[in-house]
Design a protein around this motif. Structure first.
Motif, PDB file in Angstrom:
ATOM      1  N   ILE A  20     -31.963 -51.065   1.251  1.00 24.02           N
ATOM      2  CA  ILE A  20     -31.860 -50.438  -0.062  1.00 24.02           C
ATOM      3  C   ILE A  20     -33.262 -50.342  -0.671  1.00 24.02           C
ATOM      4  CG2 ILE A  20     -30.835 -50.626  -2.373  1.00 24.02           C
ATOM      5  CD1 ILE A  20     -28.744 -50.285  -0.190  1.00 24.02           C
ATOM      6  N   CYS A  21     -33.601 -49.182  -1.192  1.00 23.08           N
ATOM      7  CA  CYS A  21     -34.888 -48.992  -1.858  1.00 23.08           C
ATOM      8  C   CYS A  21     -34.870 -49.757  -3.186  1.00 23.08           C
ATOM      9  CB  CYS A  21     -35.135 -47.510  -2.111  1.00 23.08           C
ATOM     10  SG  CYS A  21     -36.704 -47.158  -2.937  1.00 23.08           S
ATOM     11  N   PRO A  22     -35.827 -50.645  -3.424  1.00 23.11           N
ATOM     12  CA  PRO A  22     -35.837 -51.409  -4.671  1.00 23.11           C
ATOM     13  C   PRO A  22     -36.170 -50.557  -5.899  1.00 23.11           C
ATOM     14  CG  PRO A  22     -37.775 -51.921  -3.383  1.00 23.11           C
ATOM     15  CD  PRO A  22     -36.915 -51.034  -2.542  1.00 23.11           C
ATOM     16  N   LEU A  23     -36.711 -49.375  -5.685  1.00 21.17           N
ATOM     17  CA  LEU A  23     -37.034 -48.504  -6.820  1.00 21.17           C
ATOM     18  C   LEU A  23     -35.827 -47.677  -7.247  1.00 21.17           C
ATOM     19  CD1 LEU A  23     -40.602 -47.260  -5.881  1.00 21.17           C
ATOM     20  CD2 LEU A  23     -39.979 -48.850  -7.679  1.00 21.17           C
ATOM     21  N   CYS A  24     -35.250 -46.914  -6.324  1.00 20.56           N
ATOM     22  CA  CYS A  24     -34.177 -45.985  -6.702  1.00 20.56           C
ATOM     23  C   CYS A  24     -32.782 -46.529  -6.416  1.00 20.56           C
ATOM     24  CB  CYS A  24     -34.379 -44.642  -6.027  1.00 20.56           C
ATOM     25  SG  CYS A  24     -34.219 -44.672  -4.232  1.00 20.56           S
ATOM     26  N   GLY A  25     -32.676 -47.607  -5.641  1.00 28.10           N
ATOM     27  CA  GLY A  25     -31.384 -48.220  -5.380  1.00 28.10           C
ATOM     28  C   GLY A  25     -30.531 -47.501  -4.353  1.00 28.10           C
ATOM     29  N   ARG A  26     -31.091 -46.537  -3.629  1.00 27.73           N
ATOM     30  CA  ARG A  26     -30.326 -45.805  -2.604  1.00 27.73           C
ATOM     31  C   ARG A  26     -30.577 -46.398  -1.225  1.00 27.73           C
ATOM     32  NH1 ARG A  26     -32.383 -40.202  -2.309  1.00 27.73           N
ATOM     33  NH2 ARG A  26     -34.367 -41.231  -2.591  1.00 27.73           N
ATOM     34  N   GLU A  30     -33.264 -44.547   8.469  1.00 29.31           N
ATOM     35  CA  GLU A  30     -34.357 -45.054   9.314  1.00 29.31           C
ATOM     36  C   GLU A  30     -35.558 -44.121   9.344  1.00 29.31           C
ATOM     37  OE1 GLU A  30     -33.797 -47.060  13.056  1.00 29.31           O
ATOM     38  OE2 GLU A  30     -31.658 -47.231  12.593  1.00 29.31           O
ATOM     39  N   ASP A  31     -35.332 -42.807   9.335  1.00 31.03           N
ATOM     40  CA  ASP A  31     -36.444 -41.867   9.419  1.00 31.03           C
ATOM     41  C   ASP A  31     -37.154 -41.662   8.078  1.00 31.03           C
ATOM     42  OD1 ASP A  31     -34.306 -40.487   8.282  1.00 31.03           O
ATOM     43  OD2 ASP A  31     -34.916 -38.570   9.145  1.00 31.03           O
ATOM     44  N   GLN A  32     -36.690 -42.298   7.015  1.00 32.83           N
ATOM     45  CA  GLN A  32     -37.300 -42.150   5.691  1.00 32.83           C
ATOM     46  C   GLN A  32     -37.896 -43.460   5.169  1.00 32.83           C
ATOM     47  OE1 GLN A  32     -37.607 -39.333   3.685  1.00 32.83           O
ATOM     48  NE2 GLN A  32     -37.001 -38.236   5.518  1.00 32.83           N
ATOM     49  N   ARG A  33     -38.059 -44.459   6.043  1.00 34.19           N
ATOM     50  CA  ARG A  33     -38.566 -45.765   5.614  1.00 34.19           C
ATOM     51  C   ARG A  33     -40.084 -45.819   5.688  1.00 34.19           C
ATOM     52  NH1 ARG A  33     -34.170 -49.580   8.760  1.00 34.19           N
ATOM     53  NH2 ARG A  33     -32.385 -48.711   7.656  1.00 34.19           N
ATOM     54  N   LEU A  38     -47.838 -53.794  -1.772  1.00 31.32           N
ATOM     55  CA  LEU A  38     -47.777 -53.946  -3.227  1.00 31.32           C
ATOM     56  C   LEU A  38     -49.180 -54.018  -3.815  1.00 31.32           C
ATOM     57  CD1 LEU A  38     -44.736 -56.357  -3.394  1.00 31.32           C
ATOM     58  CD2 LEU A  38     -44.790 -53.935  -3.967  1.00 31.32           C
ATOM     59  N   VAL A  39     -50.063 -54.757  -3.191  1.00 28.89           N
ATOM     60  CA  VAL A  39     -51.492 -54.697  -3.489  1.00 28.89           C
ATOM     61  C   VAL A  39     -52.080 -53.931  -2.314  1.00 28.89           C
ATOM     62  CG1 VAL A  39     -53.627 -56.034  -3.718  1.00 28.89           C
ATOM     63  CG2 VAL A  39     -51.514 -56.883  -4.747  1.00 28.89           C
ATOM     64  N   PRO A  40     -52.873 -52.876  -2.564  1.00 34.71           N
ATOM     65  CA  PRO A  40     -53.379 -52.061  -1.455  1.00 34.71           C
ATOM     66  C   PRO A  40     -54.063 -52.897  -0.374  1.00 34.71           C
ATOM     67  CG  PRO A  40     -53.866 -51.007  -3.535  1.00 34.71           C
ATOM     68  CD  PRO A  40     -53.319 -52.369  -3.860  1.00 34.71           C
ATOM     69  N   LYS A  41     -53.835 -52.507   0.850  1.00 28.96           N
ATOM     70  CA  LYS A  41     -54.410 -53.208   1.997  1.00 28.96           C
ATOM     71  C   LYS A  41     -55.936 -53.236   1.904  1.00 28.96           C
ATOM     72  CE  LYS A  41     -53.916 -53.218   7.005  1.00 28.96           C
ATOM     73  NZ  LYS A  41     -53.366 -52.486   8.143  1.00 28.96           N
ATOM     74  N   SER A  42     -56.520 -52.163   1.391  1.00 29.57           N
ATOM     75  CA  SER A  42     -57.975 -52.087   1.253  1.00 29.57           C
ATOM     76  C   SER A  42     -58.510 -53.096   0.237  1.00 29.57           C
ATOM     77  CB  SER A  42     -58.399 -50.675   0.837  1.00 29.57           C
ATOM     78  OG  SER A  42     -57.888 -50.375  -0.449  1.00 29.57           O
ATOM     79  N   ARG A  43     -57.620 -53.652  -0.561  1.00 26.73           N
ATOM     80  CA  ARG A  43     -58.014 -54.630  -1.579  1.00 26.73           C
ATOM     81  C   ARG A  43     -57.463 -56.018  -1.259  1.00 26.73           C
ATOM     82  NH1 ARG A  43     -59.901 -51.925  -6.762  1.00 26.73           N
ATOM     83  NH2 ARG A  43     -60.191 -49.821  -6.012  1.00 26.73           N
ATOM     84  N   GLY A  44     -57.123 -56.223   0.002  1.00 29.96           N
ATOM     85  CA  GLY A  44     -56.700 -57.544   0.447  1.00 29.96           C
ATOM     86  C   GLY A  44     -55.210 -57.807   0.416  1.00 29.96           C
ATOM     87  N   GLY A  45     -54.410 -56.815   0.107  1.00 26.37           N
ATOM     88  CA  GLY A  45     -52.967 -57.004   0.031  1.00 26.37           C
ATOM     89  C   GLY A  45     -52.333 -57.154   1.401  1.00 26.37           C
ATOM     90  N   ARG A  46     -51.356 -58.028   1.487  1.00 26.14           N
ATOM     91  CA  ARG A  46     -50.645 -58.247   2.743  1.00 26.14           C
ATOM     92  C   ARG A  46     -49.145 -58.031   2.593  1.00 26.14           C
ATOM     93  NH1 ARG A  46     -53.881 -60.871   6.542  1.00 26.14           N
ATOM     94  NH2 ARG A  46     -55.790 -61.726   5.666  1.00 26.14           N
ATOM     95  N   GLU A  47     -48.598 -58.323   1.440  1.00 26.48           N
ATOM     96  CA  GLU A  47     -47.153 -58.229   1.224  1.00 26.48           C
ATOM     97  C   GLU A  47     -46.734 -56.766   1.145  1.00 26.48           C
ATOM     98  OE1 GLU A  47     -43.802 -59.577  -2.024  1.00 26.48           O
ATOM     99  OE2 GLU A  47     -45.832 -60.314  -2.240  1.00 26.48           O
ATOM    100  N   THR A  48     -45.650 -56.440   1.874  1.00 27.25           N
ATOM    101  CA  THR A  48     -45.145 -55.065   1.854  1.00 27.25           C
ATOM    102  C   THR A  48     -43.702 -55.034   1.374  1.00 27.25           C
ATOM    103  OG1 THR A  48     -44.388 -55.128   4.152  1.00 27.25           O
ATOM    104  CG2 THR A  48     -46.628 -54.331   3.770  1.00 27.25           C
ATOM    105  N   GLN A  49     -43.286 -53.851   0.971  1.00 23.51           N
ATOM    106  CA  GLN A  49     -41.924 -53.610   0.517  1.00 23.51           C
ATOM    107  C   GLN A  49     -41.467 -52.311   1.170  1.00 23.51           C
ATOM    108  OE1 GLN A  49     -40.195 -55.586  -2.006  1.00 23.51           O
ATOM    109  NE2 GLN A  49     -38.554 -54.467  -1.035  1.00 23.51           N
TER     110      GLN A  49
END
Length: 118
Positions: A20-26, A30-33, A38-49
């Motif tokens: 489920i998309c945490p933004l729109c709730g739909r 698989e082909d749309q994931r 959350l913090v850009p990778k270029s700025r040291g972010g590791r966590e993804t959603q």
């Protein structure tokens, strides 16, 4: 000794879990994931959603990497922005596989001095 066909064998196939998309709730097909840092990778972010591709593109159309790092590094913060909330209200009514082109917001154009459509 018991025969294998009489023993209970756990099935090896596990059907894919609904995401489920945490933004729109739909549900996200698989082909749309897309994985959004959350913090850009270029700025040291590791966590993804995991997000719908259209929701992910809208985030990057609205916000710079600096804004994502400092102000919009959570789903709740993203939903709190008026333009993002307006987009989510619109896209939540669409079917799960819906995709449309995304344009860079006027707010980002003015900020960067760019007049390009994307």
């Amino acid at each position: 000794m018991a025969r294998k066909h009489r023993e209970k064998i756990a099935p090896w196939y596990q059907p894919p879990q609904d995401v489920i998309c945490p933004l729109c709730g739909r549900d996200i097909p698989e082909d749309q994931r897309d994985e959004h840092h959350l913090v850009p990778k270029s700025r040291g972010g590791r966590e993804t959603q995991t997000l719908h591709r259209i929701c992910h593109r809208q985030i990057h159309a609205l916000f710079s990497e600096g804004e994502l790092e400092t102000t919009y590094s959570t789903v709740d913060a993203l939903l709190g922005h008026p333009e993002m909330a307006k987009f989510v209200a619109w896209v939540a009514k669409k079917p799960p596989g819906f995709f449309d082109g995304t344009r860079r917001s006027n707010r980002r154009k003015e900020k960067n001095g760019s007049a390009s459509r994307w």
